[in-house]
Motif scaffolding. Sequence first.
Motif, short mmCIF file in Angstrom:
data_model
loop_
_atom_site.label_atom_id
_atom_site.label_comp_id
_atom_site.label_asym_id
_atom_site.label_seq_id
_atom_site.Cartn_x
_atom_site.Cartn_y
_atom_site.Cartn_z
N SER A 160 0.81 -1.22 0.00
CA SER A 160 0.00 0.00 0.00
C SER A 160 0.84 1.27 0.00
N VAL A 161 2.07 1.20 0.49
CA VAL A 161 2.92 2.39 0.58
C VAL A 161 4.10 2.30 -0.38
N ALA A 162 3.95 1.52 -1.44
CA ALA A 162 5.03 1.38 -2.41
C ALA A 162 5.45 2.72 -3.01
N GLY A 163 4.52 3.67 -3.06
CA GLY A 163 4.84 4.98 -3.59
C GLY A 163 5.92 5.68 -2.80
N ASP A 164 6.04 5.38 -1.52
CA ASP A 164 7.09 5.98 -0.70
C ASP A 164 8.48 5.55 -1.16
N ALA A 165 8.55 4.41 -1.82
CA ALA A 165 9.82 3.91 -2.35
C ALA A 165 10.01 4.29 -3.81
N GLY A 166 9.05 5.05 -4.35
CA GLY A 166 9.15 5.48 -5.74
C GLY A 166 8.58 4.50 -6.74
N LEU A 167 7.72 3.58 -6.26
CA LEU A 167 7.12 2.58 -7.13
C LEU A 167 5.64 2.88 -7.34
N GLU A 168 5.14 2.62 -8.53
CA GLU A 168 3.74 2.85 -8.85
C GLU A 168 2.93 1.57 -8.73
N HIS A 169 1.66 1.74 -8.32
CA HIS A 169 0.76 0.59 -8.24
C HIS A 169 0.18 0.29 -9.62
N PRO A 170 0.37 -0.92 -10.14
CA PRO A 170 -0.31 -1.30 -11.37
C PRO A 170 -1.82 -1.35 -11.14
N PRO A 171 -2.63 -1.34 -12.19
CA PRO A 171 -4.09 -1.17 -12.03
C PRO A 171 -4.78 -2.24 -11.20
N GLU A 172 -4.45 -3.52 -11.41
CA GLU A 172 -5.12 -4.56 -10.63
C GLU A 172 -4.75 -4.46 -9.15
N VAL A 173 -3.51 -4.12 -8.86
CA VAL A 173 -3.07 -3.96 -7.47
C VAL A 173 -3.80 -2.77 -6.84
N ALA A 174 -3.92 -1.67 -7.57
CA ALA A 174 -4.60 -0.49 -7.03
C ALA A 174 -6.05 -0.81 -6.69
N ALA A 175 -6.72 -1.56 -7.55
CA ALA A 175 -8.12 -1.92 -7.29
C ALA A 175 -8.23 -2.85 -6.10
N TRP A 176 -7.28 -3.78 -5.99
CA TRP A 176 -7.27 -4.70 -4.84
C TRP A 176 -7.04 -3.94 -3.54
N LEU A 177 -6.13 -2.97 -3.53
CA LEU A 177 -5.90 -2.16 -2.33
C LEU A 177 -7.19 -1.49 -1.88
#
Length: 210
Positions: A160-177
């Motif tokens: 859920s906080v991958a953005g803090d490491a500079g990584l983007e959530h792919p679409p299926e992961v974002a929907a699952w979150l």
Amino acid sequence: MRLYDYAASGNCFKVRLLLGLLGREYERVAVDIFAGDTLTDAFGALNPLRETPVLELSDGRRLTQSNAILWFLGEGTPFLPADPWERGLVASWLSFEQERVMGGIGGPRFRALTGRPFDAGRLDTGRGALAHLDDHLHGREWVVGGVPSIADLGLFPYVSVAGDAGLEHPPEVAAWLDRVRALPGFVDDFVTYPENARPGVARSIYDSMN
């Protein structure tokens, strides 16, 4: 039941998340890792490895390692499947979380947010973990079976906080979150690292990471 935990730890958050979703009452004991709380003799008696979380039962028994705690608490609930094959899949995803998500997202995130250097190549592991999870979630709502399980809860915190490491959530992961966040009883009390986690200030077992 008592939970010794650190608010900024994803490993601790996953346990609080399951307890909240189950509606279980417990005493939460805050442990400030970077203020030296885990270096005391008292904490060493709780867990000789000086790590959080630690779950202490009313009879005095103590359980460590976040995913072991998830498994224990999930036993007999809808969050741990009864089917042996699905239980094996849950165990596989929990191992994936500790190896690929912790190593490729949690570790780099910690170093980035606390001003510690890290090998940017580790983000390739995190990026690969997100891609693998995204592919797996295509056509699925949950990681294992048709209902949320401790596999979802184990993966959620650091993904859920991958953005803090500079990584983007792919679409299926974002929907699952979003689906995890919509679960009844979900409470997001996962906080970022405080100033005392920075090198030169911190007093912890992780000081060698500076």
